[in-house]
Design a protein around this motif. Sequence first.
Motif, PDB file in Angstrom:
ATOM      1  N   ASN A 348       6.503   1.056   1.899  1.00  0.00           N
ATOM      2  CA  ASN A 348       6.872   0.585   0.712  1.00  0.00           C
ATOM      3  C   ASN A 348       8.159   1.229   0.140  1.00  0.00           C
ATOM      4  O   ASN A 348       8.047   1.904  -0.707  1.00  0.00           O
ATOM      5  CB  ASN A 348       5.715   0.828  -0.271  1.00  0.00           C
ATOM      6  CG  ASN A 348       5.614   0.198  -1.520  1.00  0.00           C
ATOM      7  OD1 ASN A 348       6.855  -0.475  -1.671  1.00  0.00           O
ATOM      8  ND2 ASN A 348       4.617  -0.225  -2.066  1.00  0.00           N
ATOM      9  N   GLU A 498       0.101   0.733  -0.695  1.00  0.00           N
ATOM     10  CA  GLU A 498       0.098  -0.816  -1.041  1.00  0.00           C
ATOM     11  C   GLU A 498       1.306  -1.348  -0.072  1.00  0.00           C
ATOM     12  O   GLU A 498       2.276  -2.046  -0.674  1.00  0.00           O
ATOM     13  CB  GLU A 498       0.363  -0.980  -2.665  1.00  0.00           C
ATOM     14  CG  GLU A 498      -0.889  -0.451  -3.368  1.00  0.00           C
ATOM     15  CD  GLU A 498      -0.715  -0.696  -4.899  1.00  0.00           C
ATOM     16  OE1 GLU A 498       0.271  -1.520  -5.176  1.00  0.00           O
ATOM     17  OE2 GLU A 498      -1.486  -0.232  -5.634  1.00  0.00           O
ATOM     18  N   PRO A 500       3.347  -3.831   2.087  1.00  0.00           N
ATOM     19  CA  PRO A 500       3.418  -5.139   2.501  1.00  0.00           C
ATOM     20  C   PRO A 500       3.587  -5.332   3.777  1.00  0.00           C
ATOM     21  O   PRO A 500       4.521  -6.001   4.294  1.00  0.00           O
ATOM     22  CB  PRO A 500       4.363  -5.708   1.354  1.00  0.00           C
ATOM     23  CG  PRO A 500       5.425  -4.497   1.287  1.00  0.00           C
ATOM     24  CD  PRO A 500       4.511  -3.164   1.414  1.00  0.00           C
ATOM     25  N   ASN A 501       2.995  -4.644   4.540  1.00  0.00           N
ATOM     26  CA  ASN A 501       3.060  -4.742   6.264  1.00  0.00           C
ATOM     27  C   ASN A 501       1.821  -4.717   6.894  1.00  0.00           C
ATOM     28  O   ASN A 501       1.023  -3.837   7.030  1.00  0.00           O
ATOM     29  CB  ASN A 501       3.956  -3.709   6.582  1.00  0.00           C
ATOM     30  CG  ASN A 501       4.399  -3.336   8.055  1.00  0.00           C
ATOM     31  OD1 ASN A 501       3.980  -4.307   8.913  1.00  0.00           O
ATOM     32  ND2 ASN A 501       4.973  -2.389   8.660  1.00  0.00           N
TER      33      ASN A 501
END
Length: 681
Positions: A348, A498, A500-501
């Motif tokens: 992130n 959190e 995003p991957n």
Amino acid sequence: MLDMESLKNVENGVVPAVCSLDCPDQCGLLVHKKDGKIVKIDGDPSHPVTQGSICNKVRHMAERLYDPERLQTPLKRVGPKGQGSFEPISWEEAIDTIAGRWRKLIAEEGAESILPYSFYGNMGRLHSEGMDRRFFHRLGASQLAQTICSSAGNAGYKYTMGGSFGTDPAEMSETKLFIFWGINAVSTNMHQVMIAQKARKKGAKLVVIDVHKNQTGKMADWFIPIYPGTDSALALGIMHVLYAENLVDRDFLKAYTVGHEELEQHVKKYDPQTVAGITGVPVDDIYQLARMYGHISPAMIRIGNGLQHHDNGGMTVRTIACLPALTGQWRLKGGGAVKSNAGFLAYNKAALQRPDLRQRQSRTINMIQLAEALHDAEPPIRSLFVYCANPAVVAPNAEKVRRGLAREDLFIVVHDLFLTETAKYADVVLPATSSFENTDFYTSYWHQYLHLQEPVIPPYGESKSNADVFRILAEAMGFDEPAFKESDEELVERAISEVPNPYFPDVDLAELKKKRFVKAKNTGEHWKNVNTPSGKIELYSKQMERDGYPALPTYMPLVDENYPFLFVPGPNHHFLNSTFSNNAKHMKLEKEPRLFMNSADAEKLGIENGSLVRIWNERGECELVVSVGDQVLPGVVVSQGLWSDQSGAKRLVNALTPDRVADMGGGAVFFSGKVNVEPVK
């Protein structure tokens, strides 16, 4: 598991660590301590990929950590720039000096007059791209495009494969054909070599394609010499034979690619006779290589960094990245290619770097064009903050860089472990901690493991980490946002939460402390749904067409310079860029800088093996001992290593390298320069 303070305070024993060097292997380590000091560093045999093996660079790291030349206090310049005359000052004076100069610059010329210059001398994410990014975003400073290493190749590979995703090293025990293309893996990716060697014992073959028969080339089953910057032509010649002899996997092409029919027509013009004339690879060798690749599976191509350091570097990597799809290697365990696997561990970044702190957009300066920026940027650069980098040695067109660093109106701050060539131009020098003194997390760009590092020794002297320096500077500049109060552990939590991957491991800091390394998840069939506009492997790329490139892989010649020899300044075995080049043991192990030259060229010029030669062009010159033989093709000269020139020796090879921008990603073209060579009288 001991907590962070316990690791640091262990007087006698063995504690875990991770290698911080800018190296794809990113080894797990075991650090031996006696009386509170590191006395020995071993590899961690429990690490699934590196399995206890480490290179000499890391094995001798303790000598670097306790080198008597290591900085212990802040310094201020008391003599001319570049001469290295300094006197100790307090941290309070250092910070007051920096903050005072910056406040004045911001008021008079704006925050864009300040430029941070950094790279990955330490691969720890917090200390290479964490609190520093927050600080310079909030300051409003000029931004740096960090393009010096892999940006051209990453851009090219992404057009084909959607991002930095490739073969898992853990599956390469199944590989039957390894092609090391443009990589001296013995010196720069030793565990890739170890994997290949184990596979060779079971019958696998190793082919090395390179401009120099270095240590990796010498150990190959077949070494293929090639002219610099012509690798895409060779890849297209292989494609020509694969299609012509029906060695392609048409079922795979139909299911998982776009553009295979257009590519088949396109490569007809890259017949082996034409390609041989471009590359220097004989016609029969092109046929043999293509047939090996068409018949032996699983086959894996290790795409090296050297390929992208050309004017055509992005297109070269994009072209080679198409090959595994043609023969369906991606669906085979141990098949495919690796340029970088960094995408699997993309974290992130926004949460760590906080770009939202930037109140207005600032200009971006390409780091490989530092020479031009220091002389010609408008508005001018008035202050440079250098960390995790040594541009006086590493940046191209280095003599012009140094003339820029010598400007008396340029306020320079350097944060480093040593008084480097760059630091000698600084007005203020700050002592830096090593990675063994910091909390940080690491993400490999070759294997697929995330690592945690906790401090295993206390800070050396008065040294401070990058994160701590920028927290102190933030306070001095009056930045009161909570983002500058977060601890290193909180920064780690931000970066790994959190994310995003879909491949990033499900892990929090507490679990990472227990396990120390955690693998990316669900990476096995990444090629089925790649992040290209079509969702497939793009042999024909409409996006490339929109961006102004040929949609199909295409050979693009290098920019010509009016000198007789193509010059490739490659890496050596015992340094990593300029790191270790100031260490007596590493210099002794490496012996001396040399220039490799073909026997035919040496004979024409009356140059004898072992003699001193002058290498020069309009950018600069250096002097190296020549090694004459068949290690390179005629018309090519190769050096190895970025040697320190603090002794006055003329061996600054980046004085010769161009600072042009590559075809993609703003990348560097270190290996596309040309030079003249003559005996030193």
